[in-house]
Scaffold this motif. Structure first.
Motif, PDB file in Angstrom:
ATOM      1  N   CYS A  97       0.839  -1.209   0.000  1.00 34.08           N
ATOM      2  CA  CYS A  97       0.000   0.000   0.000  1.00 34.08           C
ATOM      3  C   CYS A  97       0.871   1.256   0.000  1.00 34.08           C
ATOM      4  O   CYS A  97       0.579   2.233  -0.694  1.00 34.08           O
ATOM      5  N   GLY A 145       2.014   2.044  -3.331  1.00 34.49           N
ATOM      6  CA  GLY A 145       0.968   2.223  -4.331  1.00 34.49           C
ATOM      7  C   GLY A 145       0.664   0.991  -5.157  1.00 34.49           C
ATOM      8  O   GLY A 145      -0.044   1.067  -6.163  1.00 34.49           O
ATOM      9  N   GLU A 196      -1.049  -1.514  -4.011  1.00 35.98           N
ATOM     10  CA  GLU A 196      -2.422  -1.847  -3.625  1.00 35.98           C
ATOM     11  C   GLU A 196      -3.173  -0.555  -3.331  1.00 35.98           C
ATOM     12  O   GLU A 196      -2.597   0.401  -2.808  1.00 35.98           O
ATOM     13  N   THR A 197      -4.450  -0.546  -3.643  1.00 32.70           N
ATOM     14  CA  THR A 197      -5.305   0.617  -3.375  1.00 32.70           C
ATOM     15  C   THR A 197      -5.977   0.440  -2.022  1.00 32.70           C
ATOM     16  O   THR A 197      -6.523  -0.630  -1.742  1.00 32.70           O
ATOM     17  N   THR A 250      -1.454   8.310  -4.345  1.00 31.20           N
ATOM     18  CA  THR A 250      -2.749   8.148  -5.010  1.00 31.20           C
ATOM     19  C   THR A 250      -2.577   7.153  -6.157  1.00 31.20           C
ATOM     20  O   THR A 250      -1.463   6.686  -6.430  1.00 31.20           O
ATOM     21  N   GLN A 251      -3.662   6.837  -6.849  1.00 30.79           N
ATOM     22  CA  GLN A 251      -3.588   5.927  -7.989  1.00 30.79           C
ATOM     23  C   GLN A 251      -3.454   6.675  -9.314  1.00 30.79           C
ATOM     24  O   GLN A 251      -3.553   6.075 -10.388  1.00 30.79           O
ATOM     25  N   LYS A 299      -1.733   7.871 -12.386  1.00 35.62           N
ATOM     26  CA  LYS A 299      -0.607   7.167 -13.023  1.00 35.62           C
ATOM     27  C   LYS A 299       0.685   7.980 -13.001  1.00 35.62           C
ATOM     28  O   LYS A 299       1.767   7.447 -12.748  1.00 35.62           O
ATOM     29  N   LEU A 324       1.981   8.055  -9.470  1.00 36.80           N
ATOM     30  CA  LEU A 324       2.521   6.737  -9.102  1.00 36.80           C
ATOM     31  C   LEU A 324       3.904   6.527  -9.702  1.00 36.80           C
ATOM     32  O   LEU A 324       4.798   5.981  -9.058  1.00 36.80           O
TER      33      LEU A 324
END
Length: 235
Positions: free
Chosen positions: A40, A43, A45-46, A60-61, A63, A66
């Motif tokens: 987590c 990043g 895993e959400t 955050t997710q 892109k 990340l």
């Protein structure tokens, strides 16, 4: 933070602060949520709720964010994940050149530098299948270091190695700790956690059960669960 896989809640409200230059060991039985916590943070895993922040930036997710996060946070797994068709040097140079757009000479110099740091200067032109497991794991660490991360995550990196090779890898990690690298490591090596980690966190059933200075935590467990865990490890 909270993290679930389907109906199963794996992290049940975990809160943790790690200071710059600190080494934090995560211990606990299999299934307690340690590796999920690391994934987590990077990043991979959400999370369902909560917030993760690294050096002032929220994970955050998105892109683009990340991609940037992964240049700042290195993660080393139990499996080495080296490309077998590339030499050791090429494995290490790949991410800096592709992700950070680093010039070939700079990537080459950095690869030499990090290999020296992990004690494998002479293996630059070797291929992964010519290395022992301990050497491959040290190359995996060097590959992460080549990105000049602010934080290193280690997920049970010695669990597949025999005792002699384990010591090789732990020595490298101890050297990184002495050099001030911020590290969070999931480990079953209790002696190493006690000796090297400033703080040890005992996870149990998806929660942080106990947390404190490593020497104190091992010497004086406050809960029956940690007492039993430490006692089992001594055996």
């Amino acid at each position: 933070m909270h993290k679930s896989f389907g109906a199963v809640e794996v992290l049940k409200g975990v809160s943790l602060t790690v200071e710059r230059g600190q080494v934090v060991a995560l211990i606990g039985r299999s299934g307690s949520g340690k590796s999920t916590l690391l994934r987590c943070i990077n990043g991979l895993e959400t999370i369902q709720s909560g917030r993760i922040e690294i050096a002032g930036e929220e994970v955050t997710q998105d892109k683009e964010k990340l991609r940037h996060l992964r240049t700042e946070v290195g993660i080393v797994f139990q499996s080495y994940n080296l490309f077998p068709h590339l030499s050791v040097g090429e494995n290490i140079m790949l991410a800096p050149k592709i992700v950070k757009k680093v010039a070939a000479k700079e990537a080459h110099d950095t690869a030499r530098e990090v290999l020296q740091l992990v004690g494998l200067s002479e293996k630059f032109d070797a291929y992964p299948d010519q290395l022992s497991g301990g050497q491959q794991q040290r190359v995996a660490i060097a590959r992460s270091l080549a990105m000049h991360p602010k934080l290193m995550l280690f997920d049970e990196v010695t669990s597949a190695l025999d005792p002699e090779l384990t010591e090789e890898v732990l020595n490298v990690m101890e050297r990184l700790a002495r050099n001030g690298m911020t590290m969070i490591l999931v480990t079953h090596e209790m002696g190493f956690a006690k000796r090297v980690a400033n703080t040890t966190v005992f996870m149990h059933k998806g929660r942080i059960w106990e947390e404190g200075p490593s020497q104190e935590l091992f010497a004086n467990p406050q809960t029956p669960e940690l007492r039993q865990f430490v006692k089992a490890d001594v055996k």
